[in-house]
Design a protein around this motif. Structure first.
Motif, short mmCIF file in Angstrom:
data_model
loop_
_atom_site.label_atom_id
_atom_site.label_comp_id
_atom_site.label_asym_id
_atom_site.label_seq_id
_atom_site.Cartn_x
_atom_site.Cartn_y
_atom_site.Cartn_z
N VAL A 38 0.87 -0.95 -0.06
CA VAL A 38 0.00 -0.04 -0.02
C VAL A 38 0.95 1.25 0.24
O VAL A 38 0.22 2.40 -0.23
CB VAL A 38 -1.01 0.06 1.39
CG1 VAL A 38 -2.00 -1.28 0.87
CG2 VAL A 38 -0.31 -0.16 2.47
N ASN A 39 2.22 1.07 0.19
CA ASN A 39 3.22 2.40 0.15
C ASN A 39 2.95 3.15 -1.39
O ASN A 39 3.13 4.03 -1.36
CB ASN A 39 4.36 1.87 0.50
CG ASN A 39 4.65 2.06 1.99
OD1 ASN A 39 3.84 2.35 2.82
ND2 ASN A 39 5.85 1.59 2.22
N MET A 40 2.71 2.19 -2.21
CA MET A 40 2.67 2.66 -3.58
C MET A 40 1.40 3.20 -3.93
O MET A 40 1.12 3.73 -5.09
CB MET A 40 3.06 1.66 -4.46
CG MET A 40 4.15 1.02 -3.98
SD MET A 40 4.40 -0.52 -5.52
CE MET A 40 5.50 -1.74 -4.83
N ILE A 41 0.23 3.22 -3.08
CA ILE A 41 -1.19 3.49 -3.49
C ILE A 41 -1.81 4.33 -2.58
O ILE A 41 -2.67 4.10 -1.64
CB ILE A 41 -2.11 2.06 -3.68
CG1 ILE A 41 -1.19 1.12 -4.39
CG2 ILE A 41 -3.19 2.22 -4.23
CD1 ILE A 41 -1.48 -0.49 -4.00
N GLN A 42 -1.78 5.71 -2.35
CA GLN A 42 -2.16 6.50 -1.56
C GLN A 42 -3.75 6.66 -1.58
O GLN A 42 -4.20 6.84 -0.85
CB GLN A 42 -1.66 8.11 -1.98
CG GLN A 42 -1.80 9.04 -0.84
CD GLN A 42 -1.43 8.70 0.80
OE1 GLN A 42 -0.25 8.29 0.86
NE2 GLN A 42 -2.28 8.64 1.38
N THR A 43 -4.17 6.58 -3.08
CA THR A 43 -5.53 6.55 -3.08
C THR A 43 -6.26 5.64 -2.29
O THR A 43 -7.37 5.85 -1.92
CB THR A 43 -6.20 6.40 -4.48
OG1 THR A 43 -5.57 5.42 -5.22
CG2 THR A 43 -5.72 7.78 -5.27
N TYR A 44 -5.97 4.44 -2.28
CA TYR A 44 -6.40 3.20 -1.46
C TYR A 44 -6.35 3.63 -0.13
O TYR A 44 -7.16 3.42 0.87
CB TYR A 44 -5.56 1.93 -1.76
CG TYR A 44 -6.24 0.94 -1.03
CD1 TYR A 44 -7.12 -0.03 -1.50
CD2 TYR A 44 -5.51 0.47 0.21
CE1 TYR A 44 -7.86 -1.16 -0.66
CE2 TYR A 44 -6.14 -0.64 0.91
CZ TYR A 44 -7.10 -1.42 0.55
OH TYR A 44 -7.90 -2.37 1.31
N ILE A 45 -5.07 4.02 0.52
CA ILE A 45 -4.95 4.35 2.01
C ILE A 45 -6.20 5.54 2.08
O ILE A 45 -6.57 5.54 3.31
CB ILE A 45 -3.55 5.09 1.95
CG1 ILE A 45 -2.71 3.94 1.98
CG2 ILE A 45 -3.52 5.74 3.48
CD1 ILE A 45 -1.05 4.25 2.01
N ASP A 46 -6.20 6.43 1.30
CA ASP A 46 -7.03 7.48 1.43
C ASP A 46 -8.74 7.10 1.63
O ASP A 46 -9.55 7.37 2.46
CB ASP A 46 -7.01 8.55 0.12
CG ASP A 46 -5.94 9.38 0.34
OD1 ASP A 46 -5.15 9.28 1.27
OD2 ASP A 46 -5.61 9.86 -0.71
N LYS A 47 -9.03 6.05 0.92
CA LYS A 47 -10.50 5.33 0.87
C LYS A 47 -10.60 4.76 2.21
O LYS A 47 -11.40 5.00 2.75
CB LYS A 47 -10.31 4.65 -0.34
CG LYS A 47 -10.60 5.16 -1.68
CD LYS A 47 -11.85 5.97 -1.82
CE LYS A 47 -11.91 6.40 -3.36
NZ LYS A 47 -13.23 7.50 -3.48
#
Length: 72
Positions: A38-47
């Motif tokens: 998830v370090n590569m996927i800020q949009t996922y973390i935001d959701k």
């Protein structure tokens, strides 16, 4: 089909948010989604951190891991 107790996401990074949206209706309350890299996927973390129906713990060492529980 559902209900799902645990799902593990470790696929193409561009699809993580779409996978989340497809899994959530199938995930039972108390069920978990574990997402790798998830370090590569800020949009996922935001959701997963903005949704009040989810509780998420982030482990950001290495490539990162998110463990998300559906509350209701």
């Amino acid at each position: 089909k559902g209900p799902i107790d645990v799902a593990f996401i470790d696929a193409d990074k561009e699809g993580y948010v779409d996978y989340l949206h497809k899994l959530l209706p199938l995930l039972r309350p108390g069920g978990l989604i574990v997402a790798h890299n998830v370090n590569m996927i800020q949009t996922y973390i935001d959701k997963v951190t903005a949704d009040p129906n989810l509780d998420t713990v982030l482990y950001m060492q290495g490539a990162g891991m998110a463990i998300t529980m559906k509350k209701r």
